[in-house]
Every structure is written in C-alpha cells, then in structure tokens.
Design a protein around this motif. Structure first.
Motif, PDB file in Angstrom:
ATOM      1  N   THR A 265       2.652   1.644  -3.363  1.00  0.00           N
ATOM      2  CA  THR A 265       1.729   2.070  -4.419  1.00  0.00           C
ATOM      3  C   THR A 265       1.412   3.552  -4.291  1.00  0.00           C
ATOM      4  O   THR A 265       1.403   4.288  -5.292  1.00  0.00           O
ATOM      5  CB  THR A 265       0.439   1.243  -4.361  1.00  0.00           C
ATOM      6  N   GLN A 266       1.155   4.005  -3.073  1.00  0.00           N
ATOM      7  CA  GLN A 266       0.873   5.424  -2.868  1.00  0.00           C
ATOM      8  C   GLN A 266       2.069   6.283  -3.249  1.00  0.00           C
ATOM      9  O   GLN A 266       1.909   7.368  -3.835  1.00  0.00           O
ATOM     10  CB  GLN A 266       0.466   5.655  -1.413  1.00  0.00           C
ATOM     11  N   ALA A 267       3.280   5.808  -2.955  1.00  0.00           N
ATOM     12  CA  ALA A 267       4.486   6.557  -3.318  1.00  0.00           C
ATOM     13  C   ALA A 267       4.640   6.640  -4.831  1.00  0.00           C
ATOM     14  O   ALA A 267       4.985   7.695  -5.376  1.00  0.00           O
ATOM     15  CB  ALA A 267       5.716   5.891  -2.704  1.00  0.00           C
TER      16      ALA A 267
ATOM     17  N   TYR B 152     -10.635   8.036  -3.138  1.00  0.00           N
ATOM     18  CA  TYR B 152     -11.303   8.127  -4.438  1.00  0.00           C
ATOM     19  C   TYR B 152     -12.797   7.814  -4.361  1.00  0.00           C
ATOM     20  O   TYR B 152     -13.562   8.208  -5.243  1.00  0.00           O
ATOM     21  CB  TYR B 152     -10.628   7.190  -5.444  1.00  0.00           C
TER      22      TYR B 152
ATOM     23  N   LEU C 196       2.223   6.395  -7.099  1.00  0.00           N
ATOM     24  CA  LEU C 196       1.171   7.274  -7.622  1.00  0.00           C
ATOM     25  C   LEU C 196       1.543   8.740  -7.397  1.00  0.00           C
ATOM     26  O   LEU C 196       1.362   9.582  -8.286  1.00  0.00           O
ATOM     27  CB  LEU C 196      -0.169   6.954  -6.950  1.00  0.00           C
ATOM     28  N   ALA C 197       2.098   9.037  -6.220  1.00  0.00           N
ATOM     29  CA  ALA C 197       2.506  10.413  -5.910  1.00  0.00           C
ATOM     30  C   ALA C 197       3.622  10.882  -6.830  1.00  0.00           C
ATOM     31  O   ALA C 197       3.735  12.078  -7.125  1.00  0.00           O
ATOM     32  CB  ALA C 197       2.946  10.510  -4.451  1.00  0.00           C
TER      33      ALA C 197
ATOM     34  N   VAL D 253      -5.819   1.799  -0.099  1.00  0.00           N
ATOM     35  CA  VAL D 253      -5.039   2.683  -0.977  1.00  0.00           C
ATOM     36  C   VAL D 253      -5.967   3.669  -1.689  1.00  0.00           C
ATOM     37  O   VAL D 253      -5.596   4.819  -1.955  1.00  0.00           O
ATOM     38  CB  VAL D 253      -4.266   1.849  -2.020  1.00  0.00           C
ATOM     39  N   PHE D 254      -7.190   3.230  -1.963  1.00  0.00           N
ATOM     40  CA  PHE D 254      -8.097   4.009  -2.810  1.00  0.00           C
ATOM     41  C   PHE D 254      -9.209   4.712  -2.030  1.00  0.00           C
ATOM     42  O   PHE D 254     -10.163   5.211  -2.632  1.00  0.00           O
ATOM     43  CB  PHE D 254      -8.740   3.086  -3.853  1.00  0.00           C
ATOM     44  N   THR D 255      -9.107   4.759  -0.712  1.00  0.00           N
ATOM     45  CA  THR D 255     -10.182   5.317   0.109  1.00  0.00           C
ATOM     46  C   THR D 255     -10.571   6.723  -0.336  1.00  0.00           C
ATOM     47  O   THR D 255     -11.759   7.057  -0.409  1.00  0.00           O
ATOM     48  CB  THR D 255      -9.764   5.329   1.591  1.00  0.00           C
TER      49      THR D 255
ATOM     50  N   ARG E 173       0.837  -1.203   0.000  1.00  0.00           N
ATOM     51  CA  ARG E 173       0.000   0.000   0.000  1.00  0.00           C
ATOM     52  C   ARG E 173       0.874   1.256   0.000  1.00  0.00           C
ATOM     53  O   ARG E 173       0.643   2.199  -0.771  1.00  0.00           O
ATOM     54  CB  ARG E 173      -0.934   0.004   1.216  1.00  0.00           C
ATOM     55  N   VAL E 174       1.873   1.271   0.876  1.00  0.00           N
ATOM     56  CA  VAL E 174       2.766   2.433   0.963  1.00  0.00           C
ATOM     57  C   VAL E 174       3.529   2.618  -0.346  1.00  0.00           C
ATOM     58  O   VAL E 174       3.661   3.737  -0.858  1.00  0.00           O
ATOM     59  CB  VAL E 174       3.744   2.271   2.150  1.00  0.00           C
TER      60      VAL E 174
END
Length: 244
Positions: A19-21, A55, A23-24, A51-53, A16-17
């Motif tokens: 993926t968020q990095a 959205y 995407l950022a 991860v998508f909360t 999750r971390v």
C-alpha cells in the motif's frame, strides 16, 4: 521473487508495504483484500493502521454503518483519527462527512449496498488518496442488485487499483497479488505450493480454470516457479482460531 505469507501477520505486513508503495507511486484509489470468510475486518484493520501513522488526525476512517462506527470509536477511543459511517443519507449529508483537512481515507469492509454512497463520497474526496480494506463490492448474490446497479458497481470497481490480494480458491489453489507485482496463481503439488502463472490482470473464473487445467507453469517470464510450504491450510486453521 514473490513470497507467500506464512501467517496473518506476514500477510498484513506485506499489504502495508504494498500500500505504501502504491501511494508513493501516485495511486489514489486502492483496495486491500484478504478473502477468508472467517476473518473479521477489524482484526486486520488494527494491524493495518500503521500505514497511516504519519497522517495522524488527517486520516478519516469510514465504516459501512453507524453501529460499526460506534464500536470503532469505543475501541479506538484514544486514536487521533476521525471515524464516520458511510450511511445511506442524502448527497448533502454525505458531503458534510468530508472535510478540507482530511488528507487520506480508509474504508473498512464496504459492501455493494453502499456503492452509490461510495461514489458520491469519492467525488467529494476527488484526488485525495483512499484505501478500501476488505471491500465486499462484488457480493451481488447476497444483495440481489439489478442490472443497472451492477453496471454502476462494476464501473466504480474499475477505478480501484488492487494493492494486495490474497484468496484461497480452495484447499489446493490460491490467487495472490502484491503491488507492484503481477497477479499470480499458486497450486499445491505434493504438499508444496507452486506458482503456476503470472498475469498482468486479475484472472477471471474461466481464465483460472484454463490455467489449472493445464496444470503447468504459464509464467510471463523465464523464472523457475517458486515453491513454498503448504501455507494456506495452516492460514485457514489460524483464521478459524481467531474467530472462535
């Protein structure tokens, strides 16, 4: 310093971390892979969804077929996001599955069979971000696809950035990547896993054989190889317990 996970929850939290990095950082085509044969993709998806909360209803989730999508609609009946199947329909019907209000997409366990449909969907998605969770796009042995289809598949795969990758090659060896880190090879020595290589790209089978034959640290930095308790055997037992 990289850290191997101690449990499935740890691995998914790392993913999750990562993926968020990614995407950022502006990555728009990502994949997350937990390559354990006993693991059910929906088990990972449940814990990966946070991860998508942010959205909410602007997330769209795709399953490979209508049956998987129907089961997900039942299990996630109260969820705000929309669920579709990739299907094998005509291009026009595929285009209708992508709406202007959709902002991000999650594909759960797509296979090499769906690559032509995936390519068409990605054309419609354009620059909007998408994540593929446990894709099986390289499973050509089972599908038996021809040369042309393999070339199409390989071209498509080359457009996707790996945000997270965890694969035990056998009981003693593992390949690991957690964005933005490098690809790593870990080897069990005397009951502990030791990082023996760091690479800028995913190692091929031949490269992995060379690394393991040398059997000594081949890192691209001067860092002392990190050690970690024997986690992969316990993870395998844990995953088998999940599937029983």
């Amino acid at each position: 310093m990289s850290e191997l996970p101690n449990s499935l929850e740890d691995a998914i939290a790392q993913a999750r971390v990562a993926t968020q990095a990614a995407l950022a950082d502006g990555c728009t085509r990502l994949q997350v892979e937990f390559l354990f044969p006993e693991l059910k993709p929906i088990t990972v998806a449940d814990q990966f969804l946070p991860v998508f909360t942010a959205y909410d209803s602007r997330l769209k989730i795709f399953f490979a077929d209508a049956g998987g999508a129907a089961l997900a609609r039942r299990d996630w009946a109260d969820a705000p996001f929309k669920i579709e199947d990739i299907g094998t329909g005509r291009a026009a019907s595929l285009e209708s599955k992508i709406q202007p209000e959709d902002e991000i997409f999650l594909f759960i366990a797509p296979t090499s069979v769906e690559v032509p449909q995936l390519e068409k969907l990605c054309e419609v998605i354009a620059s909007r971000p998408l994540v593929m969770l446990n894709p099986r796009l390289e499973d050509s042995g089972v599908v038996g696809i021809g040369y042309t289809a393999r070339k199409i598949r390989d071209r498509f795969i080359s457009t996707i950035e790996s945000a997270y990758y965890l694969r035990p090659v056998d009981d003693e060896t593992a390949v690991y990547r957690c964005y933005p880190g490098q690809w790593e090879v870990w080897l069990e020595t005397n009951g502990e896993y030791q990082k023996i290589a760091e690479l800028p790209k995913k190692p091929s089978g031949d490269e992995l054989d060379i690394i393991l034959t040398k059997g000594q640290p081949q890192t691209t930095t001067d860092a002392i190889p990190a050690k970690k308790p024997n986690v992969f055997k316990s993870l395998q037992r844990f995953f088998k317990a999940l599937s029983s």
